[in-house]
Motif scaffolding. Structure first.
Motif, PDB file in Angstrom:
ATOM      1  N   ARG A   1      30.151 -21.543 -18.385  1.00 50.66           N
ATOM      2  CA  ARG A   1      30.239 -22.307 -19.678  1.00 50.66           C
ATOM      3  C   ARG A   1      28.954 -23.032 -19.407  1.00 50.66           C
ATOM      4  N   LEU A   2      28.219 -22.945 -20.848  1.00 50.52           N
ATOM      5  CA  LEU A   2      27.046 -23.640 -20.818  1.00 50.52           C
ATOM      6  C   LEU A   2      27.118 -24.541 -22.246  1.00 50.52           C
ATOM      7  N   TRP A   3      26.746 -25.955 -21.962  1.00 52.59           N
ATOM      8  CA  TRP A   3      26.837 -26.808 -22.763  1.00 52.59           C
ATOM      9  C   TRP A   3      25.451 -26.882 -23.531  1.00 52.59           C
ATOM     10  N   ILE A   4      25.201 -26.883 -24.915  1.00 50.85           N
ATOM     11  CA  ILE A   4      23.979 -26.558 -25.388  1.00 50.85           C
ATOM     12  C   ILE A   4      23.703 -27.393 -26.706  1.00 50.85           C
ATOM     13  N   THR A   5      22.785 -28.084 -26.892  1.00 50.24           N
ATOM     14  CA  THR A   5      22.173 -28.883 -27.670  1.00 50.24           C
ATOM     15  C   THR A   5      20.750 -28.637 -28.281  1.00 50.24           C
ATOM     16  N   LYS A   6      20.614 -28.519 -29.652  1.00 48.24           N
ATOM     17  CA  LYS A   6      19.580 -28.041 -30.207  1.00 48.24           C
ATOM     18  C   LYS A   6      18.929 -26.840 -29.570  1.00 48.24           C
ATOM     19  N   LYS A   7      19.806 -25.675 -29.386  1.00 46.61           N
ATOM     20  CA  LYS A   7      19.189 -24.618 -28.625  1.00 46.61           C
ATOM     21  C   LYS A   7      18.771 -24.684 -27.182  1.00 46.61           C
ATOM     22  N   LYS A   8      18.940 -25.516 -26.510  1.00 47.69           N
ATOM     23  CA  LYS A   8      18.628 -25.987 -25.305  1.00 47.69           C
ATOM     24  C   LYS A   8      19.983 -26.241 -24.145  1.00 47.69           C
ATOM     25  N   VAL A   9      20.050 -25.469 -23.200  1.00 48.49           N
ATOM     26  CA  VAL A   9      21.262 -25.689 -22.301  1.00 48.49           C
ATOM     27  C   VAL A   9      20.856 -27.230 -21.659  1.00 48.49           C
ATOM     28  N   ILE A  10      22.069 -27.829 -21.764  1.00 45.43           N
ATOM     29  CA  ILE A  10      21.917 -29.323 -21.250  1.00 45.43           C
ATOM     30  C   ILE A  10      22.848 -29.443 -19.955  1.00 45.43           C
ATOM     31  N   ALA A  11      23.816 -28.465 -19.694  1.00 46.99           N
ATOM     32  CA  ALA A  11      24.634 -28.462 -18.524  1.00 46.99           C
ATOM     33  C   ALA A  11      25.208 -27.132 -18.493  1.00 46.99           C
ATOM     34  N   ALA A  12      25.667 -26.764 -17.081  1.00 46.60           N
ATOM     35  CA  ALA A  12      26.366 -25.449 -16.887  1.00 46.60           C
ATOM     36  C   ALA A  12      27.378 -25.672 -15.920  1.00 46.60           C
ATOM     37  N   SER A  13      28.400 -24.670 -15.708  1.00 45.56           N
ATOM     38  CA  SER A  13      29.238 -24.960 -14.673  1.00 45.56           C
ATOM     39  C   SER A  13      29.761 -23.298 -14.668  1.00 45.56           C
ATOM     40  N   GLN A  14      29.794 -22.910 -13.458  1.00 44.00           N
ATOM     41  CA  GLN A  14      30.523 -21.497 -13.282  1.00 44.00           C
ATOM     42  C   GLN A  14      32.010 -21.985 -13.271  1.00 44.00           C
ATOM     43  N   TYR A  15      32.785 -21.131 -13.957  1.00 42.17           N
ATOM     44  CA  TYR A  15      34.327 -21.023 -13.828  1.00 42.17           C
ATOM     45  C   TYR A  15      35.006 -19.905 -13.351  1.00 42.17           C
ATOM     46  N   ARG A  16      34.360 -18.973 -13.111  1.00 43.89           N
ATOM     47  CA  ARG A  16      35.391 -17.472 -12.403  1.00 43.89           C
ATOM     48  C   ARG A  16      34.201 -16.836 -11.754  1.00 43.89           C
ATOM     49  N   GLU A  17      35.005 -16.130 -10.846  1.00 43.52           N
ATOM     50  CA  GLU A  17      34.330 -15.044 -10.052  1.00 43.52           C
ATOM     51  C   GLU A  17      35.265 -14.033  -9.515  1.00 43.52           C
ATOM     52  N   TYR A  18      34.942 -12.994 -10.074  1.00 48.75           N
ATOM     53  CA  TYR A  18      35.669 -11.766  -9.919  1.00 48.75           C
ATOM     54  C   TYR A  18      37.382 -12.104 -10.273  1.00 48.75           C
ATOM     55  N   PHE A  19      37.455 -12.645 -11.464  1.00 50.97           N
ATOM     56  CA  PHE A  19      38.700 -12.770 -12.126  1.00 50.97           C
ATOM     57  C   PHE A  19      39.623 -14.139 -11.501  1.00 50.97           C
ATOM     58  N   LYS A  20      38.837 -15.036 -10.645  1.00 47.06           N
ATOM     59  CA  LYS A  20      39.512 -15.851  -9.992  1.00 47.06           C
ATOM     60  C   LYS A  20      38.910 -17.171 -10.385  1.00 47.06           C
ATOM     61  N   LEU A  21      39.501 -18.153 -10.397  1.00 50.18           N
ATOM     62  CA  LEU A  21      38.900 -19.477 -10.760  1.00 50.18           C
ATOM     63  C   LEU A  21      38.015 -20.125  -9.748  1.00 50.18           C
ATOM     64  N   LYS A  22      36.798 -20.474  -9.996  1.00 48.35           N
ATOM     65  CA  LYS A  22      35.807 -20.802  -9.086  1.00 48.35           C
ATOM     66  C   LYS A  22      34.775 -21.638  -9.772  1.00 48.35           C
ATOM     67  N   LYS A  23      34.947 -22.980  -9.653  1.00 43.99           N
ATOM     68  CA  LYS A  23      34.270 -24.052 -10.245  1.00 43.99           C
ATOM     69  C   LYS A  23      33.186 -24.271  -9.451  1.00 43.99           C
ATOM     70  N   SER A  24      31.817 -24.378  -9.913  1.00 41.36           N
ATOM     71  CA  SER A  24      30.583 -24.844  -9.286  1.00 41.36           C
ATOM     72  C   SER A  24      29.709 -25.252 -10.327  1.00 41.36           C
ATOM     73  N   ARG A  25      29.270 -26.378 -10.069  1.00 45.44           N
ATOM     74  CA  ARG A  25      28.121 -26.977 -11.156  1.00 45.44           C
ATOM     75  C   ARG A  25      26.911 -26.065 -11.104  1.00 45.44           C
ATOM     76  N   GLY A  26      26.369 -25.786 -12.404  1.00 46.24           N
ATOM     77  CA  GLY A  26      25.100 -25.209 -12.394  1.00 46.24           C
ATOM     78  C   GLY A  26      25.297 -23.713 -12.688  1.00 46.24           C
ATOM     79  N   CYS A  27      24.149 -22.948 -13.006  1.00 44.69           N
ATOM     80  CA  CYS A  27      24.112 -21.399 -13.051  1.00 44.69           C
ATOM     81  C   CYS A  27      22.670 -21.113 -12.828  1.00 44.69           C
ATOM     82  N   PRO A  28      22.421 -19.722 -12.631  1.00 47.12           N
ATOM     83  CA  PRO A  28      21.273 -19.335 -12.211  1.00 47.12           C
ATOM     84  C   PRO A  28      20.273 -19.690 -13.522  1.00 47.12           C
TER      85      PRO A  28
END
Length: 138
Positions: A48-75
């Motif tokens: 999930r990416l939070w976007i303001t004025k077309k720029k990503v301001i925060a991100a979090s992974q929330y799933r990996e291979y159909f299982k809940l996996k929360k971690s801050r950020g993204c590639p």
């Protein structure tokens, strides 16, 4: 609308679900509700990416291979993908975009308003600051 979450089911399970739907009163689904049926995708990760004025301001992974996996950020390539898509279309100045990875490709899962989006493990302080500054500055 998002009347129900997607899932992989057999044709018989879908038929049984439809038969049950005919017997209940439901405000979200009716016999006329359009649904999408397709071959299943092997979704490796979702962010999930939070976007303001077309720029990503925060991100979090929330799933990996159909299982809940929360971690801050993204590639970084996920951020580039999202911001490139934002140059094509944005539903609002502030919104969330869910992106998934299937194989070596990225896809938009959905875009939603900030109000009902779960934070998972995102940098909530950065989200609040960016959105506040957007509305203060206009």
């Amino acid at each position: 609308g998002k009347s129900f979450a997607g899932e992989v089911i057999s044709y018989d399970e879908l038929r049984n679900w439809f038969e049950k739907l005919k017997t209940i009163e439901n405000t979200d689904l009716s016999l006329e509700t359009k649904i999408i049926v397709s071959e299943p995708y092997n979704v490796a990760r979702e962010w999930r990416l939070w976007i303001t004025k077309k720029k990503v301001i925060a991100a979090s992974q929330y799933r990996e291979y159909f299982k809940l996996k929360k971690s801050r950020g993204c590639p970084e390539e996920v951020i580039r993908y999202a911001e490139t898509r934002c140059e094509e279309y944005t539903p609002h100045d502030t919104f969330v975009m869910d992106i998934c990875q299937c194989g070596d490709r990225y896809y938009i899962v959905e875009c939603n308003c900030l109000n009902g989006a779960g934070f998972y493990n995102a940098d909530v302080e950065a989200i609040i600051f960016s959105v506040t500054m957007h509305f203060v500055q206009g």
